[in-house]
Design an enzyme around this catalytic site. Structure first.
Site, mmCIF file in Angstrom:
data_model
loop_
_atom_site.group_PDB
_atom_site.id
_atom_site.type_symbol
_atom_site.label_atom_id
_atom_site.label_comp_id
_atom_site.label_asym_id
_atom_site.label_seq_id
_atom_site.Cartn_x
_atom_site.Cartn_y
_atom_site.Cartn_z
ATOM 1 N N ASP A 134 0.840 -1.209 0.000
ATOM 2 C CA ASP A 134 0.000 0.000 0.000
ATOM 3 C C ASP A 134 0.864 1.243 0.000
ATOM 4 O OD1 ASP A 134 -1.998 -1.791 0.686
ATOM 5 O OD2 ASP A 134 -1.863 -1.281 2.820
HETATM 6 N N1 URA Z 1 -0.954 -5.927 3.989
HETATM 7 C C1 URA Z 1 -1.411 -4.664 4.027
HETATM 8 O O1 URA Z 1 -2.387 -4.370 4.679
HETATM 9 N N2 URA Z 1 -0.762 -3.756 3.319
HETATM 10 C C2 URA Z 1 0.346 -4.011 2.598
HETATM 11 O O2 URA Z 1 0.899 -3.121 1.978
HETATM 12 C C3 URA Z 1 0.808 -5.326 2.579
HETATM 13 C C4 URA Z 1 0.150 -6.264 3.288
#
Ligand code: URA
Length: 242
Positions: free
Chosen positions: A107
């Site tokens: 993310d």
């Molecule tokens: N899980 C998440 O919530 N975000 C990420 O970026 C990777 C795994």
């Protein structure tokens, strides 16, 4: 591509042996970009034109795949480009001889280990759920963590209508204001870690991926990129094969 000795380039095509190639070079029958070749000179087989007796030597332009790791900083999209002008991880990549793309995604506000490659098969294998490669996350949450919350994370919680697979979780730091937790999962569902934490009532302040299978982020600085070592590549290939 690494420069290669001219006689090896010729021999590798199957035209003749290396020794025979040296003979041809001595006789002045081999040219590189129109100039007489010298024994031992190094050329770039992907760029230089080699002729023998005026005939072009064709060699297999073996494509060298690239495998990179980045310590993705917060605030960057895992995307090649963004039509809204937001910062993308590709801006942090050095120039590469072949085009690379990210394997999976983090993310925008997640940091840590992100892999890039030019090798589509490798990317597919690694991202495929059946390979069950463990990913380790370091999660800073606001407030304290209860044992019950840890147990739920490990046993699985329902997110997006489906229970998550069993995971491993342990507390690294326990403070009244904040706690740090390590969570190891092998699934790669959308925003999985954040959703799992939310499902058990934990508020994520910071999320960082620290390893993928045998690959560790180590001391790589935020925004820095490096190639995987041959040992790392071998180890992650083994982990994917299992
Ligand atoms: N899980 C998440 O919530 N975000 C990420 O970026 C990777 C795994």
């Amino acid at each position: 591509m690494e420069p290669v000795r001219i006689q090896k380039v010729i021999a590798d095509t199957g035209y003749c042996s290396r020794r025979h190639a040296e003979g041809l070079i001595e006789q002045g029958r081999v040219k590189v970009n129109g100039h007489p070749a010298r024994i031992g000179m190094k050329i770039d087989p992907t760029r230089d034109l080699v002729t023998i007796d005026g005939e072009q030597l064709y060699y297999q332009r073996k494509k060298q795949h690239l495998y990179l790791m980045m310590n993705k900083p917060r605030g960057y999209l895992t995307s090649m480009s963004d039509d809204r002008g937001r910062k993308c991880v590709t801006e942090l990549l050095p120039e590469t001889p072949v085009r690379v793309f990210p394997i999976g995604r983090l993310d925008r506000n997640t940091e840590g280990l992100l892999l890039f490659t030019s090798d589509g098969n490798f990317a597919n294998d690694l991202a495929h759920p059946s390979r069950q490669v463990n990913k380790c996350y370091r999660i800073t949450v606001r407030g304290s963590i209860q044992e019950e919350q840890l147990v739920k994370l490990c046993e699985g919680v329902v997110i997006d209508g489906r229970k998550t697979a069993p995971a491993q979780a342990r507390v690294l730091v326990r403070e009244a204001e904040r706690s740090v937790l390590e969570l190891v999962i092998h699934e790669g569902r959308n925003r999985q870690v954040r959703k799992m934490c939310e499902a058990v009532g934990l508020e994520v302040a910071r999320l960082k991926r620290t390893s993928i299978g045998p690959l560790r982020l180590g001391m790589l600085k935020p925004g820095a990129v490096r190639e995987l070592t041959p040992e790392e590549l071998r180890a992650i290939r083994m982990a994917v094969k299992r």
